[in-house]
Write a protein that holds these residues in place. Sequence first.
Motif, PDB file in Angstrom:
ATOM      1  N   MET A   1       0.840  -1.200   0.000  1.00  0.00           N
ATOM      2  CA  MET A   1       0.000   0.000   0.000  1.00  0.00           C
ATOM      3  C   MET A   1       0.873   1.248   0.000  1.00  0.00           C
ATOM      4  SD  MET A   1      -3.227  -0.890   2.527  1.00  0.00           S
ATOM      5  CE  MET A   1      -2.244  -1.401   3.934  1.00  0.00           C
ATOM      6  N   ARG A   2       0.384   2.287  -0.634  1.00  0.00           N
ATOM      7  CA  ARG A   2       1.080   3.581  -0.680  1.00  0.00           C
ATOM      8  C   ARG A   2       0.663   4.414   0.531  1.00  0.00           C
ATOM      9  NH1 ARG A   2      -1.779   6.067  -5.327  1.00  0.00           N
ATOM     10  NH2 ARG A   2      -3.425   4.953  -4.244  1.00  0.00           N
ATOM     11  N   PHE A   3       1.635   5.117   1.131  1.00  0.00           N
ATOM     12  CA  PHE A   3       1.264   5.970   2.257  1.00  0.00           C
ATOM     13  C   PHE A   3       2.041   7.279   2.228  1.00  0.00           C
ATOM     14  CE2 PHE A   3       4.989   3.916   4.095  1.00  0.00           C
ATOM     15  CZ  PHE A   3       5.521   4.825   5.004  1.00  0.00           C
ATOM     16  N   THR A   4       1.474   8.275   2.905  1.00  0.00           N
ATOM     17  CA  THR A   4       2.150   9.546   3.141  1.00  0.00           C
ATOM     18  C   THR A   4       2.358   9.723   4.635  1.00  0.00           C
ATOM     19  OG1 THR A   4       0.028  10.729   3.221  1.00  0.00           O
ATOM     20  CG2 THR A   4       1.169  10.649   1.085  1.00  0.00           C
ATOM     21  N   ALA A   5       3.272  10.607   4.977  1.00  0.00           N
ATOM     22  CA  ALA A   5       3.566  10.890   6.384  1.00  0.00           C
ATOM     23  C   ALA A   5       3.393  12.385   6.634  1.00  0.00           C
ATOM     24  CB  ALA A   5       4.984  10.462   6.738  1.00  0.00           C
ATOM     25  N   LYS A   6       2.673  12.707   7.660  1.00  0.00           N
ATOM     26  CA  LYS A   6       2.474  14.103   8.057  1.00  0.00           C
ATOM     27  C   LYS A   6       3.833  14.768   8.299  1.00  0.00           C
ATOM     28  CE  LYS A   6      -0.105  16.722  11.629  1.00  0.00           C
ATOM     29  NZ  LYS A   6      -1.016  16.539  12.796  1.00  0.00           N
ATOM     30  N   ASP A   7       3.903  16.052   8.019  1.00  0.00           N
ATOM     31  CA  ASP A   7       5.186  16.742   8.052  1.00  0.00           C
ATOM     32  C   ASP A   7       5.643  17.132   9.459  1.00  0.00           C
ATOM     33  OD1 ASP A   7       7.494  17.663   6.879  1.00  0.00           O
ATOM     34  OD2 ASP A   7       6.694  19.641   6.426  1.00  0.00           O
ATOM     35  N   ASN A   8       5.295  16.321  10.437  1.00  0.00           N
ATOM     36  CA  ASN A   8       5.945  16.383  11.753  1.00  0.00           C
ATOM     37  C   ASN A   8       6.512  15.012  12.116  1.00  0.00           C
ATOM     38  OD1 ASN A   8       3.460  15.142  12.165  1.00  0.00           O
ATOM     39  ND2 ASN A   8       3.142  16.061  14.178  1.00  0.00           N
ATOM     40  N   ILE A   9       6.549  14.116  11.106  1.00  0.00           N
ATOM     41  CA  ILE A   9       7.042  12.750  11.280  1.00  0.00           C
ATOM     42  C   ILE A   9       8.285  12.596  10.399  1.00  0.00           C
ATOM     43  CG2 ILE A   9       6.502  10.301  10.942  1.00  0.00           C
ATOM     44  CD1 ILE A   9       3.549  11.013  11.411  1.00  0.00           C
ATOM     45  N   ASP A  10       9.384  12.173  10.985  1.00  0.00           N
ATOM     46  CA  ASP A  10      10.667  12.166  10.287  1.00  0.00           C
ATOM     47  C   ASP A  10      10.737  11.120   9.173  1.00  0.00           C
ATOM     48  OD1 ASP A  10      11.699  14.204  11.802  1.00  0.00           O
ATOM     49  OD2 ASP A  10      12.912  12.919  13.115  1.00  0.00           O
ATOM     50  N   ILE A  11      11.226  11.571   8.022  1.00  0.00           N
ATOM     51  CA  ILE A  11      11.641  10.711   6.919  1.00  0.00           C
ATOM     52  C   ILE A  11      13.125  11.007   6.694  1.00  0.00           C
ATOM     53  CG2 ILE A  11      11.360  10.128   4.489  1.00  0.00           C
ATOM     54  CD1 ILE A  11       8.926   9.368   6.091  1.00  0.00           C
ATOM     55  N   ALA A  12      13.954   9.996   6.817  1.00  0.00           N
ATOM     56  CA  ALA A  12      15.407  10.196   6.745  1.00  0.00           C
ATOM     57  C   ALA A  12      15.805  10.924   5.465  1.00  0.00           C
ATOM     58  CB  ALA A  12      16.117   8.848   6.825  1.00  0.00           C
ATOM     59  N   GLY A  13      16.660  11.938   5.634  1.00  0.00           N
ATOM     60  CA  GLY A  13      17.177  12.677   4.492  1.00  0.00           C
ATOM     61  C   GLY A  13      16.295  13.808   4.017  1.00  0.00           C
ATOM     62  N   HIS A  14      15.119  13.969   4.600  1.00  0.00           N
ATOM     63  CA  HIS A  14      14.199  15.039   4.205  1.00  0.00           C
ATOM     64  C   HIS A  14      13.906  15.918   5.427  1.00  0.00           C
ATOM     65  CE1 HIS A  14      13.215  13.195   0.283  1.00  0.00           C
ATOM     66  NE2 HIS A  14      13.386  12.052   0.940  1.00  0.00           N
ATOM     67  N   THR A  16      12.072  17.919   8.132  1.00  0.00           N
ATOM     68  CA  THR A  16      10.732  17.841   8.706  1.00  0.00           C
ATOM     69  C   THR A  16      10.261  19.261   8.958  1.00  0.00           C
ATOM     70  OG1 THR A  16      11.353  15.759   9.766  1.00  0.00           O
ATOM     71  CG2 THR A  16       9.332  16.809  10.530  1.00  0.00           C
ATOM     72  N   GLY A  17       9.226  19.689   8.243  1.00  0.00           N
ATOM     73  CA  GLY A  17       8.868  21.097   8.233  1.00  0.00           C
ATOM     74  C   GLY A  17       7.981  21.578   9.356  1.00  0.00           C
ATOM     75  N   TYR A  18       7.182  20.664   9.963  1.00  0.00           N
ATOM     76  CA  TYR A  18       6.287  21.053  11.054  1.00  0.00           C
ATOM     77  C   TYR A  18       5.277  22.101  10.613  1.00  0.00           C
ATOM     78  CZ  TYR A  18       5.857  20.274  16.139  1.00  0.00           C
ATOM     79  OH  TYR A  18       5.469  19.861  17.385  1.00  0.00           O
ATOM     80  N   GLY A  19       5.007  22.178   9.310  1.00  0.00           N
ATOM     81  CA  GLY A  19       4.071  23.173   8.803  1.00  0.00           C
ATOM     82  C   GLY A  19       4.591  24.593   8.886  1.00  0.00           C
ATOM     83  N   SER A  20       5.910  24.749   9.092  1.00  0.00           N
ATOM     84  CA  SER A  20       6.503  26.070   9.327  1.00  0.00           C
ATOM     85  C   SER A  20       7.798  26.211   8.538  1.00  0.00           C
ATOM     86  CB  SER A  20       6.806  26.246  10.827  1.00  0.00           C
ATOM     87  OG  SER A  20       7.722  27.303  11.056  1.00  0.00           O
ATOM     88  N   VAL A  52       1.391  17.946   3.886  1.00  0.00           N
ATOM     89  CA  VAL A  52       1.274  19.264   4.518  1.00  0.00           C
ATOM     90  C   VAL A  52       0.544  19.154   5.860  1.00  0.00           C
ATOM     91  CG1 VAL A  52       0.131  21.520   4.300  1.00  0.00           C
ATOM     92  CG2 VAL A  52       1.334  20.524   2.347  1.00  0.00           C
ATOM     93  N   ALA A  53       1.005  19.940   6.820  1.00  0.00           N
ATOM     94  CA  ALA A  53       0.348  20.028   8.125  1.00  0.00           C
ATOM     95  C   ALA A  53       0.075  21.491   8.441  1.00  0.00           C
ATOM     96  CB  ALA A  53       1.233  19.420   9.213  1.00  0.00           C
ATOM     97  N   ASP A  54      -0.849  21.732   9.349  1.00  0.00           N
ATOM     98  CA  ASP A  54      -1.074  23.090   9.832  1.00  0.00           C
ATOM     99  C   ASP A  54       0.188  23.596  10.537  1.00  0.00           C
ATOM    100  OD1 ASP A  54      -3.575  22.249   9.040  1.00  0.00           O
ATOM    101  OD2 ASP A  54      -4.624  23.170  10.709  1.00  0.00           O
TER     102      ASP A  54
END
Length: 377
Positions: A1-14, A16-20, A52-54
């Motif tokens: 299955m394909r999934f996305t991760a909210k931008d407060n959850i770490d993906i190695a090498g990218h 983590t923006g925290y919506g900010s 994207v996250a708030d």
Amino acid sequence: MRFTAKDNIDIAGHRTGYGSPAWRDTHPAPVHNALCVDQLLAAGARCVGKAVADELTYSLDGENQFFGTPRNARAPDRIPGGSSSGSAASVGNGLADFSIGTDSGGSVRVPASLCGIWGMRPSLHRISEAGVLPFMPGVSTVGILASEFGQLDAVARVLLRSPTKPVAPLRRFLVLTDGVEIADQAVQVQVYAALDAISRRTGIQAEPIRFAQLVGEDIPLSDCNLRALRDLQTAEFQSTLGNWVETARPGLGAALSMAYGNVRDFDRIGALDSLTRCEWLFDRINAALPEGTVICFPTTPCIAPLKGSLTTLDAVTAFYTPTMTLTAFSGVARLPEISVPLLTVQGCPVGLSFAAGHYQDEFLLAALPEILAPGRC
């Protein structure tokens, strides 16, 4: 299955923006994935993107001044809900089969409800939060959004590391009438129509119960938020992110700037009684939800507001106050809760939530197909 991760959850090498943008640009990219991401990858899932996250995930509406408003597939002119806005949108628009987000005050359940998809907030700390940015540790948990129950169930069992022991049978099905009553009239009608349909299909009759009956004291449901969870959330936000905001002085969006004024002026010591209240409510609610019991209520009290409509204090209060009255119930009691896309009002989706006692996640997952009847999940 394909999934996305909210931008407060770490993906190695990218990063983590925290919506900010300010947070993203002042923090290095992580070396390791969040542990929950590694669990999913090891089970064969494929990560197709960050969602994207708030801003700093401190919102329930899904509108981010810096990164835009993710599209609500079921109601494109309306907000998707937040703060797991991109997670819900990626699932609702077919870009992913499921997404992992986080939920403190409703940030998985609200967008699931407003976008017409499945959303689960598990029992507090059942899923590892290693590699998830700190927010409100006494309240926040990793959660799941999915397009179908089968996907939600499969993902939940991986992340929960579910034991193989048998679960209790469904013994009691409750409807929290206070929770229904604070919803818009049109939502109330749909809730009772859905419960009637469940009864006709399965023979399972919902037993009405009021919040005061659950806790054994004549207090309103709103106490879960106003006299308990809200103060805990604010105090923890001061400690986890307030220090960074005060020292880094980042440029905050207009909505977060307005909200952060309340955080800055918050009386931490005066709120300590609320922390004690949280524990009292946790004990009372869970004592009333023994193994084998499911309780239901609308996930949100209304359909998604129109995009750009939450610009005044009155509009924000009209959306947030009843919404958080509902979401704080499971939050303060640390319950597993699943929002099911069962209701439609004015052509827009609204979720119907089902919750069980603390750490009864596997029971809730097993009970839903029985309540909704085969073929409905």
